[in-house]
Design an enzyme around this catalytic site. Structure first.
Site, mmCIF file in Angstrom:
data_model
loop_
_atom_site.group_PDB
_atom_site.id
_atom_site.type_symbol
_atom_site.label_atom_id
_atom_site.label_comp_id
_atom_site.label_asym_id
_atom_site.label_seq_id
_atom_site.Cartn_x
_atom_site.Cartn_y
_atom_site.Cartn_z
ATOM 1 N N THR A 171 28.402 -26.648 22.450
ATOM 2 C CA THR A 171 28.199 -27.224 21.123
ATOM 3 C C THR A 171 29.532 -27.782 20.660
ATOM 4 O O THR A 171 30.585 -27.321 21.104
ATOM 5 C CB THR A 171 27.664 -26.163 20.132
ATOM 6 N N GLY A 172 29.492 -28.777 19.790
ATOM 7 C CA GLY A 172 30.738 -29.345 19.294
ATOM 8 C C GLY A 172 30.745 -30.851 19.434
ATOM 9 O O GLY A 172 29.687 -31.483 19.423
ATOM 10 N N ARG A 199 23.585 -43.826 19.702
ATOM 11 C CA ARG A 199 24.539 -42.840 20.218
ATOM 12 C C ARG A 199 23.779 -41.611 20.741
ATOM 13 O O ARG A 199 22.887 -41.091 20.097
ATOM 14 C CB ARG A 199 25.492 -42.417 19.099
ATOM 15 N N THR A 242 24.633 -27.640 16.794
ATOM 16 C CA THR A 242 23.562 -27.723 17.784
ATOM 17 C C THR A 242 23.125 -26.338 18.217
ATOM 18 O O THR A 242 23.971 -25.468 18.414
ATOM 19 C CB THR A 242 24.092 -28.464 19.026
ATOM 20 N N THR A 301 19.314 -30.858 18.889
ATOM 21 C CA THR A 301 20.272 -31.275 17.851
ATOM 22 C C THR A 301 19.862 -32.606 17.247
ATOM 23 O O THR A 301 19.088 -33.356 17.853
ATOM 24 C CB THR A 301 21.693 -31.423 18.455
ATOM 25 N N SER A 329 21.761 -29.417 11.209
ATOM 26 C CA SER A 329 22.217 -30.085 12.440
ATOM 27 C C SER A 329 21.179 -30.054 13.557
ATOM 28 O O SER A 329 21.387 -30.620 14.619
ATOM 29 C CB SER A 329 23.490 -29.427 12.967
HETATM 30 C C1 SD4 Z 1 26.572 -33.740 19.575
HETATM 31 N N1 SD4 Z 1 27.134 -31.577 20.455
HETATM 32 O O1 SD4 Z 1 25.620 -34.462 19.420
HETATM 33 C C2 SD4 Z 1 26.356 -32.260 19.465
HETATM 34 C C3 SD4 Z 1 26.673 -31.830 18.083
HETATM 35 C C4 SD4 Z 1 26.826 -30.373 18.020
HETATM 36 O O2 SD4 Z 1 26.984 -28.403 17.163
HETATM 37 O O3 SD4 Z 1 27.027 -29.654 18.918
HETATM 38 N N2 SD4 Z 1 26.759 -29.736 17.010
HETATM 39 O O4 SD4 Z 1 27.704 -34.125 19.811
#
Ligand code: SD4
Length: 317
Positions: free
Chosen positions: A232-233, A209, A181, A199, A49
């Site tokens: 993160t998320g 995006r 991330t 990330t 990731s």
């Molecule tokens: C995203 N927040 O691009 C990032 C992905 C992520 O842990 O956090 N992964 O939405």
């Protein structure tokens, strides 16, 4: 505070923690530490990731988002939708140090990076090709599109707007993302704070995006007079709430880091109860905390800590 310096980062990326810690020990600044730590993950492709060769978009390309923030000066550099350059956090730092801008995006960001001497190379790997071709051969859902249908002559794209409006497919949006991330906060003995993220975003994202990670106050925020945070998320949802900014402002108002993190997450939960996301927080004295929204089917949130009580990175959850 006796336990300074402090390095914390999202997920069990302990080599990143160690790289940041070592950067500090060898006399580097908090910015050096954040950059080295995140760059370590970019090289190691942490969990697929971070960095090249992971989370290909709808066309099969891996693109990168990153940011770095200096909590003393409030300087920020960020890149989004960066192509062909592996060291996204390095480019983010170059944006901060060699331009008057904050955020560069897409092809133009890549050209900037090349002009700054970063090596342009294909970010595709066998792994990302496999992820992409599996998706093409499989049901190839237009994961992040609403009110569309695939071209009937092909299983995947080009997607057309759906004539009749359907209800927003929020659950799909939430459940198709992968999340690992790296977000990092570094605080040294003198109270200098920095934060950063890196990330490759989400698998099968629509080209163009941009997630929360390179957005100031969303993916990370640092203010040496209050604290720092990094999230993160599911960035598409999280960026609507600027959770890192919120957490830092709550710490400024006196909240302890755990409470600040919790509030930032619950603010999002109010609207998206099943979103996946987590945040780490640290205040100016080196106290830290974290919070996550637990969603069935997703791995538990872990984060790494190094401070003078334990210069071996410790896994926390
Ligand atoms: C995203 N927040 O691009 C990032 C992905 C992520 O842990 O956090 N992964 O939405």
């Amino acid at each position: 505070h006796t336990s300074l310096p402090l390095v914390i980062n999202t997920w069990p990326f302990k080599n990143a923690t160690a790289a940041a810690w070592n950067a500090l020990q060898s006399g580097g600044s908090v910015l050096d530490a954040v950059e080295k730590g995140c760059a370590r993950c970019e090289m190691e492709q942490c969990d697929g990731s971070v960095g090249y060769g992971g989370n290909p978009d709808e066309t099969g390309e891996t693109t990168l988002d990153a940011m770095i923030m200096n909590g003393d000066t409030m300087d920020v550099g960020a890149v989004a939708d960066l192509r062909r350059i592996k060291n996204a956090i390095g480019v983010a730092r170059a944006v901060m140090e060699h331009t008057e801008h904050t955020l560069l995006v897409g092809e133009s960001a890549s050209v900037f990076a090349e002009n700054m001497g970063f090596v342009a190379e294909d970010l595709t790997t066998n792994k990302s090709v496999n992820i992409f071709s599996k998706w093409l051969k499989g049901n190839c859902q237009p994961n992040y599109r609403k009110n569309v249908f695939p071209n009937p002559s092909k299983s995947c794209g080009p997607y057309k707007p759906r004539a009749t409006v359907r209800r927003n497919t929020r659950a799909q949006l939430v459940n198709t993302c992968s999340h690992d991330t790296i977000g990092m906060i570094v605080l040294d003995q003198h109270g200098h704070l920095a934060a950063g993220t890196s990330t490759n975003g989400l698998t099968h994202k629509i080209p163009g995006r941009v997630g929360d990670s390179p957005i100031v106050g969303a993916g990370a925020y640092a203010d040496s007079s209050a604290g720092a945070a990094s999230a993160t998320g599911n960035g598409d949802l999280m960026m609507r709430f600027l959770p890192s900014y919120l957490a830092v402002e709550l710490m400024r108002a006196g909240a302890d880091p755990s409470a600040a993190c919790k509030t930032a997450i619950s603010r999002i939960k109010r609207h998206y109860s099943d979103f996946f996301g987590a945040i780490i927080c640290a205040n100016t004295t080196g106290h830290y905390g974290a919070a996550c929204n637990k969603v069935p089917g997703f791995s538990q949130f872990h984060f790494m800590v190094s401070n003078s009580e334990s210069d071996i990175p410790l896994l926390k959850s």
